[in-house]
Design an enzyme around this catalytic site. Structure first.
Site, PDB file in Angstrom:
ATOM      1  N   ARG A 225      -6.510  11.985  -3.008  1.00 47.98           N
ATOM      2  CA  ARG A 225      -7.834  12.579  -2.828  1.00 47.98           C
ATOM      3  C   ARG A 225      -7.675  14.082  -2.631  1.00 47.98           C
ATOM      4  O   ARG A 225      -6.664  14.542  -2.046  1.00 47.98           O
ATOM      5  CB  ARG A 225      -8.550  11.992  -1.597  1.00 47.98           C
ATOM      6  CG  ARG A 225      -9.185  10.629  -1.824  1.00 47.98           C
ATOM      7  CD  ARG A 225     -10.340  10.690  -2.837  1.00 47.98           C
ATOM      8  NE  ARG A 225     -10.997   9.423  -3.052  1.00 47.98           N
ATOM      9  CZ  ARG A 225     -10.759   8.606  -4.080  1.00 47.98           C
ATOM     10  NH1 ARG A 225      -9.852   8.900  -4.990  1.00 47.98           N
ATOM     11  NH2 ARG A 225     -11.451   7.488  -4.220  1.00 47.98           N
ATOM     12  N   HIS A 273      -9.409  13.143 -12.746  1.00 48.21           N
ATOM     13  CA  HIS A 273      -9.565  11.878 -11.998  1.00 48.21           C
ATOM     14  C   HIS A 273      -9.403  10.671 -12.935  1.00 48.21           C
ATOM     15  O   HIS A 273     -10.274   9.799 -13.017  1.00 48.21           O
ATOM     16  CB  HIS A 273     -10.919  11.846 -11.276  1.00 48.21           C
ATOM     17  CG  HIS A 273     -10.913  10.926 -10.085  1.00 48.21           C
ATOM     18  ND1 HIS A 273     -11.545  11.212  -8.896  1.00 48.21           N
ATOM     19  CD2 HIS A 273     -10.326   9.714  -9.894  1.00 48.21           C
ATOM     20  CE1 HIS A 273     -11.363  10.214  -8.041  1.00 48.21           C
ATOM     21  NE2 HIS A 273     -10.614   9.290  -8.633  1.00 48.21           N
TER      22      HIS A 273
HETATM   23  P1  NAP Z   1      -4.113   1.627   0.984  1.00 47.69           P
HETATM   24  O1  NAP Z   1      -3.534   0.348   0.482  1.00 47.69           O
HETATM   25  O2  NAP Z   1      -5.231   1.578   1.956  1.00 47.69           O
HETATM   26  O3  NAP Z   1      -2.911   2.487   1.571  1.00 47.69           O
HETATM   27  C1  NAP Z   1      -3.114   3.702   2.232  1.00 47.69           C
HETATM   28  C2  NAP Z   1      -1.786   4.193   2.768  1.00 47.69           C
HETATM   29  O4  NAP Z   1      -2.004   5.437   3.432  1.00 47.69           O
HETATM   30  C3  NAP Z   1      -1.180   3.228   3.803  1.00 47.69           C
HETATM   31  O5  NAP Z   1       0.222   3.193   3.683  1.00 47.69           O
HETATM   32  C4  NAP Z   1      -1.575   3.878   5.121  1.00 47.69           C
HETATM   33  O6  NAP Z   1      -0.737   3.590   6.213  1.00 47.69           O
HETATM   34  C5  NAP Z   1      -1.453   5.341   4.747  1.00 47.69           C
HETATM   35  N1  NAP Z   1      -2.203   6.166   5.693  1.00 47.69           N
HETATM   36  C6  NAP Z   1      -3.531   6.168   5.961  1.00 47.69           C
HETATM   37  N2  NAP Z   1      -3.820   7.049   6.936  1.00 47.69           N
HETATM   38  C7  NAP Z   1      -2.645   7.614   7.307  1.00 47.69           C
HETATM   39  C8  NAP Z   1      -2.275   8.586   8.268  1.00 47.69           C
HETATM   40  N3  NAP Z   1      -3.179   9.159   9.076  1.00 47.69           N
HETATM   41  N4  NAP Z   1      -0.973   8.921   8.375  1.00 47.69           N
HETATM   42  C9  NAP Z   1      -0.032   8.334   7.602  1.00 47.69           C
HETATM   43  N5  NAP Z   1      -0.310   7.409   6.656  1.00 47.69           N
HETATM   44  C10 NAP Z   1      -1.611   7.052   6.508  1.00 47.69           C
HETATM   45  O7  NAP Z   1      -4.644   2.513  -0.254  1.00 47.69           O
HETATM   46  P2  NAP Z   1      -4.196   2.439  -1.791  1.00 47.69           P
HETATM   47  O8  NAP Z   1      -4.866   1.303  -2.480  1.00 47.69           O
HETATM   48  O9  NAP Z   1      -2.728   2.542  -1.872  1.00 47.69           O
HETATM   49  O10 NAP Z   1      -4.895   3.765  -2.351  1.00 47.69           O
HETATM   50  C11 NAP Z   1      -4.578   5.046  -1.835  1.00 47.69           C
HETATM   51  C12 NAP Z   1      -5.626   6.059  -2.290  1.00 47.69           C
HETATM   52  O11 NAP Z   1      -5.496   6.300  -3.694  1.00 47.69           O
HETATM   53  C13 NAP Z   1      -7.071   5.581  -2.155  1.00 47.69           C
HETATM   54  O12 NAP Z   1      -7.550   5.742  -0.829  1.00 47.69           O
HETATM   55  C14 NAP Z   1      -7.788   6.487  -3.125  1.00 47.69           C
HETATM   56  O13 NAP Z   1      -8.193   7.643  -2.418  1.00 47.69           O
HETATM   57  C15 NAP Z   1      -6.712   6.870  -4.151  1.00 47.69           C
HETATM   58  N6  NAP Z   1      -7.000   6.368  -5.509  1.00 47.69           N
HETATM   59  C16 NAP Z   1      -7.077   7.278  -6.527  1.00 47.69           C
HETATM   60  C17 NAP Z   1      -7.317   6.856  -7.823  1.00 47.69           C
HETATM   61  C18 NAP Z   1      -7.329   7.831  -8.960  1.00 47.69           C
HETATM   62  O14 NAP Z   1      -7.676   7.465 -10.091  1.00 47.69           O
HETATM   63  N7  NAP Z   1      -6.950   9.063  -8.748  1.00 47.69           N
HETATM   64  C19 NAP Z   1      -7.508   5.489  -8.093  1.00 47.69           C
HETATM   65  C20 NAP Z   1      -7.433   4.602  -7.028  1.00 47.69           C
HETATM   66  C21 NAP Z   1      -7.180   5.039  -5.730  1.00 47.69           C
HETATM   67  P3  NAP Z   1      -0.555   2.070   6.748  1.00 47.69           P
HETATM   68  O15 NAP Z   1       0.338   1.422   5.721  1.00 47.69           O
HETATM   69  O16 NAP Z   1       0.077   2.215   8.061  1.00 47.69           O
HETATM   70  O17 NAP Z   1      -1.945   1.482   6.762  1.00 47.69           O
END
Ligand code: NAP
Length: 310
Positions: A225, A273
């Site tokens: 993001r 994006h």
């Molecule tokens: P997820 O499964 O919710 O994983 C988020 C990760 O971030 C987890 O490992 C979490 O830690 C960590 N995290 C959150 N807050 C933190 C903090 N304060 N300090 C350290 N680590 C932290 O999310 P995901 O499915 O992997 O997706 C990640 C992001 O990718 C989404 O939120 C979205 O913004 C982005 N995305 C982008 C696209 C694109 O096309 N560009 C598409 C899809 C998603 P824990 O493991 O401890 O919970």
């Protein structure tokens, strides 16, 4: 019959209507999918912020809100939303993200840009690039997407470090967590990939201080993001050479405004994006599975923790 309200844009309706109905039929769910169920009649809401629904309070019998988007920062703080919220984790999206990250990491790692930009008929053997084993990569975020991309990089031979909020164990990834672990995750790394959600805690996680920690000339890939990066700190680090290049897919303002310094910076690649799309064919199966689970009294997949903000 289970009433499911579709609350997203006209374009989303055209994309998803047939695919959702096919997924419901495949899961043997008797569902009336409509854009016009009265609030009291809707048992589930399939939701995207592209639509106009803002007030969830009239949906008193709604058992869950099922997001079509992976990132939930535009809905998670909505005070009227008291129903369980599940975000989208679509297997095709995970695959797409893995491919995007591997492509960008390899491109920066191999220094391919000098050849892409230098098709001038002059035979110039550039510097010998490092091999993967000599170039550690740090995944900020070890969730569904960060883990998959990190494991793909590890399978190519990169020493992969991962950073999360809570302690994680992922075979093949050197795991760090919390504020105290960030420095070790970043120190001397050759590349940073951001796959964190947008929360108050993750805002500007890449700033002047954290950008000083990687090896000189390290690269940044951000498909997470836009809020994760302090843009002026990144531009300064690119100018000084501390950061050698960046591929950015997400921005504080999207579309990225014309005239934004990222557009004209030769060390920056802007992608609009497109890192990982939700694909209706596989995503609708996830929605159907969550409705099946809810009706069977089983826990929902990918439930959002409103307290954490993701
Ligand atoms: P997820 O499964 O919710 O994983 C988020 C990760 O971030 C987890 O490992 C979490 O830690 C960590 N995290 C959150 N807050 C933190 C903090 N304060 N300090 C350290 N680590 C932290 O999310 P995901 O499915 O992997 O997706 C990640 C992001 O990718 C989404 O939120 C979205 O913004 C982005 N995305 C982008 C696209 C694109 O096309 N560009 C598409 C899809 C998603 P824990 O493991 O401890 O919970």
């Amino acid at each position: 019959m289970i009433n499911v309200l579709f609350a997203a844009s006209d374009a989303d309706w055209r994309t998803y209507e047939a695919a959702l109905n096919a997924a419901f039929a495949k899961a043997r769910l008797a569902i009336d999918l409509s854009r016009s169920h009265a609030p009291k009649e809707a048992s589930y809401i399939v939701y995207a912020p592209s639509g106009s629904l803002q007030d969830f309070s009239p949906f008193t019998d709604c058992k869950a809100v099922l997001s079509l988007w992976a990132g939930v920062e535009r809905i998670v703080g909505n005070q009227t939303l008291t129903q369980p919220l599940a975000r989208m984790v679509d297997p095709s999206m995970v695959q797409g993200m893995m491919e995007y990250v591997v492509a960008q990491v390899l491109r920066h790692h191999l220094g391919m840009d000098r050849y892409l930009r230098g098709q001038d008929g002059v035979w110039q053997q550039g510097e010998m690039p490092p091999v993967a084993q000599d170039n550690p990569i740090t995944m900020l975020g070890l969730g569904e997407l960060g883990r998959a991309a990190g494991l793909a990089l590890a399978s190519l031979g990169f020493p992969v470090r991962g950073w999360s909020r809570s302690p994680r164990k992922v075979a093949g990834i050197d795991c760090y967590h919390g504020e105290a672990g960030l420095g070790d995750a970043l120190k001397g790394t050759g590349g940073i990939v951001l796959l964190l959600p947008s929360t108050t805690e993750t805002e500007n996680i890449l700033n002047a201080r954290s950008l000083a920690l990687p090896a000189k000339g390290a690269f940044v890939v951000n498909p997470g993001r836009g809020t994760l990066i302090d843009d002026s700190a990144l531009l300064s680090a690119l100018k000084s050479g501390q950061i050698g290049g960046a591929t950015l897919d997400v921005f504080r303002t999207e579309p990225l405004p014309e005239g934004h310094p990222y557009w004209s910076n030769p060390k920056v690649t802007v992608t609009p994006h497109i890192a990982a799309f939700t694909r209706p064919g596989s995503a609708c199966g996830v929605i159907a599975e969550n409705i099946r689970r809810s009706e069977a009294g089983e826990p929902l997949l990918y439930l959002v923790d409103r307290g954490r903000g993701y």
